[in-house]
Design an enzyme around this catalytic site. Structure first.
Site, PDB file in Angstrom:
ATOM      1  N   ASN A   1       0.707   5.374  10.034  1.00 19.56           N
ATOM      2  CA  ASN A   1      -0.173   5.837  11.120  1.00 19.56           C
ATOM      3  C   ASN A   1       0.443   5.415  12.443  1.00 19.56           C
ATOM      4  O   ASN A   1       1.198   4.444  12.497  1.00 19.56           O
ATOM      5  CB  ASN A   1      -1.591   5.250  10.979  1.00 19.56           C
ATOM      6  CG  ASN A   1      -1.602   3.736  11.031  1.00 19.56           C
ATOM      7  OD1 ASN A   1      -1.492   3.062  10.000  1.00 19.56           O
ATOM      8  ND2 ASN A   1      -1.697   3.172  12.221  1.00 19.56           N
TER       9      ASN A   1
ATOM     10  N   HIS B   1      -8.070   4.056   6.239  1.00 19.88           N
ATOM     11  CA  HIS B   1      -7.285   3.632   5.078  1.00 19.88           C
ATOM     12  C   HIS B   1      -6.804   4.828   4.246  1.00 19.88           C
ATOM     13  O   HIS B   1      -5.733   4.773   3.636  1.00 19.88           O
ATOM     14  CB  HIS B   1      -8.128   2.679   4.224  1.00 19.88           C
ATOM     15  CG  HIS B   1      -7.335   1.918   3.203  1.00 19.88           C
ATOM     16  ND1 HIS B   1      -6.377   0.980   3.545  1.00 19.88           N
ATOM     17  CD2 HIS B   1      -7.342   1.959   1.853  1.00 19.88           C
ATOM     18  CE1 HIS B   1      -5.834   0.486   2.431  1.00 19.88           C
ATOM     19  NE2 HIS B   1      -6.403   1.065   1.401  1.00 19.88           N
TER      20      HIS B   1
ATOM     21  N   TYR C   1      -5.731 -11.620   5.546  1.00 14.48           N
ATOM     22  CA  TYR C   1      -7.086 -11.187   5.943  1.00 14.48           C
ATOM     23  C   TYR C   1      -8.115 -11.356   4.827  1.00 14.48           C
ATOM     24  O   TYR C   1      -9.305 -11.245   5.076  1.00 14.48           O
ATOM     25  CB  TYR C   1      -7.085  -9.743   6.470  1.00 14.48           C
ATOM     26  CG  TYR C   1      -6.638  -8.682   5.494  1.00 14.48           C
ATOM     27  CD1 TYR C   1      -7.395  -8.346   4.375  1.00 14.48           C
ATOM     28  CD2 TYR C   1      -5.445  -7.997   5.697  1.00 14.48           C
ATOM     29  CE1 TYR C   1      -6.974  -7.364   3.488  1.00 14.48           C
ATOM     30  CE2 TYR C   1      -5.018  -7.020   4.821  1.00 14.48           C
ATOM     31  CZ  TYR C   1      -5.789  -6.712   3.709  1.00 14.48           C
ATOM     32  OH  TYR C   1      -5.363  -5.749   2.836  1.00 14.48           O
ATOM     33  N   GLU C   2      -7.644 -11.638   3.610  1.00 11.99           N
ATOM     34  CA  GLU C   2      -8.597 -11.887   2.519  1.00 11.99           C
ATOM     35  C   GLU C   2      -9.280 -13.238   2.693  1.00 11.99           C
ATOM     36  O   GLU C   2     -10.280 -13.531   2.021  1.00 11.99           O
ATOM     37  CB  GLU C   2      -7.884 -11.771   1.158  1.00 11.99           C
ATOM     38  CG  GLU C   2      -7.466 -10.331   0.882  1.00 11.99           C
ATOM     39  CD  GLU C   2      -6.590 -10.161  -0.348  1.00 11.99           C
ATOM     40  OE1 GLU C   2      -6.952 -10.693  -1.413  1.00 11.99           O
ATOM     41  OE2 GLU C   2      -5.536  -9.507  -0.238  1.00 11.99           O
TER      42      GLU C   2
ATOM     43  N   MET D   1      -0.091  -6.083   8.402  1.00 12.00           N
ATOM     44  CA  MET D   1      -0.837  -7.286   8.018  1.00 12.00           C
ATOM     45  C   MET D   1      -0.209  -8.016   6.830  1.00 12.00           C
ATOM     46  O   MET D   1      -0.910  -8.719   6.105  1.00 12.00           O
ATOM     47  CB  MET D   1      -2.280  -6.888   7.693  1.00 12.00           C
ATOM     48  CG  MET D   1      -2.967  -6.132   8.839  1.00 12.00           C
ATOM     49  SD  MET D   1      -4.641  -5.674   8.423  1.00 12.00           S
ATOM     50  CE  MET D   1      -5.016  -4.477   9.724  1.00 12.00           C
ATOM     51  N   SER D   2       1.105  -7.857   6.635  1.00 14.08           N
ATOM     52  CA  SER D   2       1.711  -8.505   5.457  1.00 14.08           C
ATOM     53  C   SER D   2       3.140  -8.929   5.747  1.00 14.08           C
ATOM     54  O   SER D   2       3.546  -9.033   6.895  1.00 14.08           O
ATOM     55  CB  SER D   2       1.690  -7.529   4.271  1.00 14.08           C
ATOM     56  OG  SER D   2       2.579  -6.463   4.496  1.00 14.08           O
TER      57      SER D   2
ATOM     58  N   ALA E   1       3.080  -0.799   4.211  1.00 14.44           N
ATOM     59  CA  ALA E   1       2.678   0.318   5.055  1.00 14.44           C
ATOM     60  C   ALA E   1       2.276  -0.299   6.388  1.00 14.44           C
ATOM     61  O   ALA E   1       1.747  -1.408   6.425  1.00 14.44           O
ATOM     62  CB  ALA E   1       1.507   1.054   4.435  1.00 14.44           C
TER      63      ALA E   1
ATOM     64  N   SER F   1       0.842  -1.205   0.000  1.00 14.11           N
ATOM     65  CA  SER F   1       0.000   0.000   0.000  1.00 14.11           C
ATOM     66  C   SER F   1       0.868   1.242   0.000  1.00 14.11           C
ATOM     67  O   SER F   1       1.777   1.365   0.815  1.00 14.11           O
ATOM     68  CB  SER F   1      -0.859   0.116   1.259  1.00 14.11           C
ATOM     69  OG  SER F   1      -1.425  -1.076   1.613  1.00 14.11           O
TER      70      SER F   1
ATOM     71  N   HIS G   1      -3.267 -10.710   0.944  1.00 16.75           N
ATOM     72  CA  HIS G   1      -3.081 -10.705   2.403  1.00 16.75           C
ATOM     73  C   HIS G   1      -3.830 -11.864   3.059  1.00 16.75           C
ATOM     74  O   HIS G   1      -4.845 -12.324   2.542  1.00 16.75           O
ATOM     75  CB  HIS G   1      -3.618  -9.402   3.007  1.00 16.75           C
ATOM     76  CG  HIS G   1      -2.923  -8.176   2.524  1.00 16.75           C
ATOM     77  ND1 HIS G   1      -3.227  -7.572   1.330  1.00 16.75           N
ATOM     78  CD2 HIS G   1      -1.922  -7.432   3.085  1.00 16.75           C
ATOM     79  CE1 HIS G   1      -2.448  -6.514   1.165  1.00 16.75           C
ATOM     80  NE2 HIS G   1      -1.646  -6.404   2.217  1.00 16.75           N
TER      81      HIS G   1
ATOM     82  N   HIS H   1      -3.908  -1.464  -4.313  1.00 18.79           N
ATOM     83  CA  HIS H   1      -3.168  -2.683  -4.654  1.00 18.79           C
ATOM     84  C   HIS H   1      -3.600  -3.061  -6.065  1.00 18.79           C
ATOM     85  O   HIS H   1      -4.616  -3.691  -6.261  1.00 18.79           O
ATOM     86  CB  HIS H   1      -3.531  -3.836  -3.715  1.00 18.79           C
ATOM     87  CG  HIS H   1      -3.093  -3.625  -2.306  1.00 18.79           C
ATOM     88  ND1 HIS H   1      -2.492  -4.584  -1.544  1.00 18.79           N
ATOM     89  CD2 HIS H   1      -3.155  -2.532  -1.523  1.00 18.79           C
ATOM     90  CE1 HIS H   1      -2.203  -4.092  -0.353  1.00 18.79           C
ATOM     91  NE2 HIS H   1      -2.605  -2.852  -0.311  1.00 18.79           N
TER      92      HIS H   1
HETATM   93  I1  8IG Z   1      -1.020   0.954   7.028  1.00 14.88           I
HETATM   94  O1  8IG Z   1      -2.004   0.190  12.707  1.00 14.88           O
HETATM   95  C1  8IG Z   1      -1.323  -0.102   8.599  1.00 14.88           C
HETATM   96  N1  8IG Z   1      -1.406  -1.424   8.538  1.00 14.88           N
HETATM   97  N2  8IG Z   1      -2.209  -4.330  12.025  1.00 14.88           N
HETATM   98  N3  8IG Z   1      -2.105  -2.055  12.385  1.00 14.88           N
HETATM   99  C2  8IG Z   1      -2.045  -3.120  11.547  1.00 14.88           C
HETATM  100  N4  8IG Z   1      -1.819  -3.010  10.258  1.00 14.88           N
HETATM  101  C3  8IG Z   1      -1.643  -1.787   9.778  1.00 14.88           C
HETATM  102  C4  8IG Z   1      -1.709  -0.644  10.571  1.00 14.88           C
HETATM  103  C5  8IG Z   1      -1.938  -0.781  11.951  1.00 14.88           C
HETATM  104  N5  8IG Z   1      -1.500   0.410   9.784  1.00 14.88           N
END
Ligand code: 8IG
Length: 276
Positions: free
Chosen positions: A238, A250, A99-100, A214-215, A127, A39, A97, A71
């Site tokens: 963030n 997002h 989470y998909e 998450m990756s 990211a 991302s 990912h 993506h």
């Molecule tokens: I961009 O704050 C991004 N991806 N788990 N936590 C998690 N994944 C993220 C975050 C976050 N920011």
């Protein structure tokens, strides 16, 4: 058997088939390096110049259509010329990912295909949220190590792979010699798609994590298990939950990524030839 059945029943065969397609389509017998752009990192590839080849990932065996905004699901081949060297870089714009909910096989398919297509080094970008209070939004951080909080491995069977130097010390030293302002951190892998609660971020900080996302982790493990050297770079987009009291969204992620992309793209272009 369908392509999708092959991916799940014999993921290495699917990766080999995709690699052969890449070799045939690009006319490059062996690529040297692969980059997975997460991302917000898509803009960083502009620094690599004009691609010699591009296709939609889903045209290749075993790749799923993209689902997340930012993506784009493209595979490109670049020629990187510098210091008298001519290198071939395979670039994946976007990734799958955990989470998909499609399992770990599609998550690691691109890096396996890249290694099968010759790549000896894999650069994984993402990211992420910043857990360590010293990070600011828009800061790139080299991944020094990880903590897997998903309990998911891309490997099965008695494959006891050593992960002591998963994120290559050699490569980190070269990158830091090029940009001494770069910090290193420990990346915690969270399945998502929910972000963490503030209590979970406190847990991760207590465990020694600096970054959360998450990756990257399954890909790093799968590529390392096939003998590739790994560089991981996280862009803190963030502050993790509870760090500033702000809610996460997002759009914030996409905007912070764009701002840092140019600088990171230029850095990657300078660094890649020095890795070989
Ligand atoms: I961009 O704050 C991004 N991806 N788990 N936590 C998690 N994944 C993220 C975050 C976050 N920011």
């Amino acid at each position: 058997m369908t392509q999708s059945e092959l991916l799940y029943s014999d993921p290495m065969a699917a990766a080999t088939a995709a690699a052969h397609e890449i070799i045939e389509r690009t006319g490059v017998a062996a690529h040297d390096i692969a980059l997975v752009m997460g991302s917000g990192w898509v803009g960083a590839v502009d620094a690599l110049g004009t691609p010699a080849y591009e296709c939609n990932a889903e045209e290749l065996v075993g790749f799923l259509p993209p689902t997340v905004e930012g993506h784009s699901g493209k595979v490109r081949s670049y020629i990187i010329e510098s210091e008298g060297k001519e290198l071939r870089a395979l670039v994946f714009l976007g990734r799958t990912h955990l989470y998909e909910g499609k399992g770990v096989e599609p998550v690691v398919h691109s890096v396996r295909a890249a290694v099968k297509a010759g790549c000896k080094i894999i650069i994984l970008t993402n990211a992420c949220g910043g857990i360590n209070l010293k990070y600011s939004v828009g800061q790139p951080v080299l991944i020094r190590d990880h903590i897997s909080l998903t309990a998911v491995s891309p490997l099965s069977g008695a494959t006891f792979v050593d992960l002591t130097d998963l994120y290559s010390k050699r490569i980190r030293a070269i990158v830091k010699a090029e940009d001494s302002t770069l910090d290193e951190g420990v990346y915690a892998h969270w399945r998502g798609p929910t972000y963490e609660t503030p209590a979970e971020i406190l847990m991760m900080r207590t465990m020694g994590a600096d970054l959360v996302g998450m990756s990257t982790v399954p890909e790093a493990i799968a590529a390392h298990a096939l003998g590739a050297e790994i560089l991981g770079i996280s862009l803190v987009t963030n502050a993790a939950a509870g760090v500033t009291g702000e809610k996460l969204n997002h759009e914030e992620v996409i905007a912070a990524g764009k701002a840092a992309a140019e600088r990171m793209g230029a850095l990657l272009k300078r660094v890649i030839p020095k890795l070989f």
